[in-house]
Write a protein that holds these residues in place. Structure first.
Motif: not given
Ligand SMILES: [Zn+2]
Ligand SMILES: [Zn+2]
Length: 320
Positions: A48-49, A51-53, A76
């Motif tokens: 999450e920190s 910014g991976l999705r 990331g």
């Protein structure tokens, strides 16, 4: 995870009660599977920190057989990969095949610990090359570290696997039956719609009851494949070979024990001689952890090897 009800430990205990002869293998690989199963939960905040999705599924790319992460930047992903490496490397070092290279792998993934030591290499490029099956990058990296490429791939798979599992689990709705790749006709391949890896095992689902009315909503028996790397489950045609894609009444054959099989078997293709372990959940009361069960079908892997068949997902435990 729609179907994994038993834990890795429970599944392994169940297998050992029936097949004590598999004890050495299950005891060697069990701790790796347990750690891989519990890691994703702790990795989610790191993803999450960073910014991976998981990207959204695009119908056209999917219909061409392009997995979601095939052309995605994994910038990331280094921090979560190193967090996974911290947990997995000590366990990997216990494996016979990895032991001689444990120090080199540790140096590569986690650095020497000295402030003036060599800078740690970016792992996002290595992750991307694995997902794109870019063998030269992996080989070059392996040569650089001084480990055989298959050892690097095996070890890295146990770091990348939990990270991808966390990524897949963060998707709203997870990988259950509402996942976009399970929509009718959305994904027809025998490899994973998320990461492109081969399945470690298939399962046939139980009859589906509609909870509110207790009506039988489906007779069960729908076939799913389970990804060996990221753990995603996806629906697949029952009469088709996940390896070569051929389909028909005379394509797939079954290899199983005559007694007490509990739905466990190998489905093998008469055309390309590739097999995939499989479990028919309608023939058992409990839903096993699929990764652990794949390991527990080693006795069938050996029979398959004697017949000249090849595993769809070769690993250290099913290649002889
Ligand atoms: Zn996958
Ligand atoms: Zn085939």
């Amino acid at each position: 995870m729609a179907v994994s009800c038993q834990s890795v430990e429970e599944t392994i205990a169940g297998i050992l009660a029936r097949r004590p002869v598999l004890g050495p293998v299950l005891n060697a690989f069990g701790p790796l599977l347990e750690a891989r199963a519990s890691l994703p939960e702790t990795l989610k905040p790191l993803l999450e920190s960073a910014g991976l999705r998981l990207p959204d599924m695009r119908g056209e790319r999917a219909s061409q057989g392009v997995p979601l992460l095939a052309d995605e930047s994994l910038k990331g992903i280094d921090a979560p990969l190193r967090a996974a490496a911290e947990v997995m490397l000590p366990l990997l070092a216990e494996q016979e095949a990895v032991k001689p290279y444990a120090a080199k792998l540790r140096g590569f993934f986690l650095g020497s610990g000295e402030p003036d030591g060599p800078a740690m290499p970016p792992l996002d490029a290595l992750a991307e090359s694995v997902l794109r099956e870019d063998a030269p990058v992996l080989e070059k990296t392996a040569v650089g570290i001084g480990v055989p490429p298959e050892v690097l791939l095996f070890a890295f798979g146990f770091m990348l696997g939990p990270v991808l599992r966390a990524l897949a689990a963060m998707r709203p709705g997870g990988d259950g039956k509402d996942a976009p790749w399970n929509a009718e006709g959305a994904w027809r391949q025998g490899y994973c719609p998320v990461c492109g890896s081969n399945p470690s095992i298939a399962y046939l689902e139980r009859p589906v009851f509609e909870e509110k009315n207790a009506y039988l909503a489906g007779g069960g028996g729908k076939k799913h494949l389970h990804c060996s790397l990221c753990g995603t489950d996806w629906v697949f045609r029952r009469g088709a070979c996940p390896s070569c894609g051929k389909e028909g009444n005379d394509v797939m054959e079954m290899l199983r024990e005559s007694k007490n099989a509990q739905g466990e078997r190998l489905d093998w293709c008469t055309k390309c001689k590739t097999y995939c372990p499989s479990v028919d959940l309608r023939e058992r009361d409990t839903t096993p952890n699929l990764d652990a069960l794949a390991l527990g079908l080693l006795h069938l892997d050996m029979v398959a090897a004697k017949k000249g068949l090849h595993p769809i997902n070769p690993s250290f435990w099913n290649t002889f």
